[in-house]
Design a protein around this motif. Structure first.
Motif, PDB file in Angstrom:
ATOM      1  N   LEU A  53       0.902  -1.090   0.000  1.00 15.60           N
ATOM      2  CA  LEU A  53      -0.075  -0.009  -0.021  1.00 15.60           C
ATOM      3  C   LEU A  53       0.971   1.296  -0.116  1.00 15.60           C
ATOM      4  O   LEU A  53       1.668   1.411   1.004  1.00 15.60           O
ATOM      5  N   ASP A  54       0.721   1.921  -1.121  1.00 14.26           N
ATOM      6  CA  ASP A  54       1.620   3.448  -1.192  1.00 14.26           C
ATOM      7  C   ASP A  54       0.515   4.454  -0.816  1.00 14.26           C
ATOM      8  O   ASP A  54      -0.388   4.716  -1.582  1.00 14.26           O
ATOM      9  N   VAL A  55       1.042   4.867   0.295  1.00 10.92           N
ATOM     10  CA  VAL A  55       0.306   6.051   1.034  1.00 10.92           C
ATOM     11  C   VAL A  55       0.748   7.705   0.725  1.00 10.92           C
ATOM     12  O   VAL A  55       0.350   8.358   1.162  1.00 10.92           O
ATOM     13  N   ARG A  56       1.611   7.541  -0.401  1.00 12.15           N
ATOM     14  CA  ARG A  56       2.190   9.075  -0.843  1.00 12.15           C
ATOM     15  C   ARG A  56       1.127   9.721  -1.403  1.00 12.15           C
ATOM     16  O   ARG A  56       0.020   9.288  -1.934  1.00 12.15           O
ATOM     17  N   GLU A  57       1.126  11.036  -1.177  1.00  9.81           N
ATOM     18  CA  GLU A  57       0.005  11.695  -1.769  1.00  9.81           C
ATOM     19  C   GLU A  57       0.326  12.147  -3.248  1.00  9.81           C
ATOM     20  O   GLU A  57       1.610  11.779  -3.747  1.00  9.81           O
TER      21      GLU A  57
END
Length: 138
Positions: A53-57
């Motif tokens: 899961l990539d939670v970067r904006e």
């Protein structure tokens, strides 16, 4: 007692700095997630079929991504937590830019019912430094 009165500022500084050192440890325990390195992450990816899961904006996501990672910005995760995986027992590895904001995602995932949550220490930067595959965002 005289020592305490004369050096109260020194003692105050000692307690505050000690608290600052303990804060990251307390955050990890409260978030319900384990911090892992790239070696453990690749082991999990090869053997346990986790969700990466990539939670970067969006502004951080403009150039490079990890192949097969689910991109769900941290700012939207609370409202879309059910979109991470169909099975909440499936492991989740949280990835951010440098490993600083993943704990917040862990707390949200834990509240959302996910049980096996990991945070990639060092985030995408550590992933790239380890020579692991990335691809350009189309």
């Amino acid at each position: 007692m005289t020592f305490l009165q004369q050096n109260w500022m020194l003692l105050f500084t000692m307690f505050v700095s000690g608290g600052m050192l303990l804060w990251p440890i307390m955050q990890i325990r409260a978030s319900g997630m384990a911090e892992i390195g790239t070696l453990r992450a690749t082991h999990l990816l090869n053997n346990n079929n986790p969700v990466l899961l990539d939670v970067r904006e969006p502004r951080e996501f403009a150039d490079i991504k990890v192949r097969d990672a689910v991109h769900l910005p941290l700012s939207q995760l609370k409202d879309r937590v059910d979109q991470v995986a169909k099975e909440k027992s499936r492991p989740v590895i949280v990835l951010d830019a440098k490993g600083m904001r993943g704990r917040g995602a862990g707390a949200i995932l834990k509240k959302g019912g996910y049980s096996e949550i990991y945070m990639l220490s060092g985030g995408l930067q550590a992933w790239r430094d380890a020579g692991l595959p990335v691809e350009k965002v189309a």
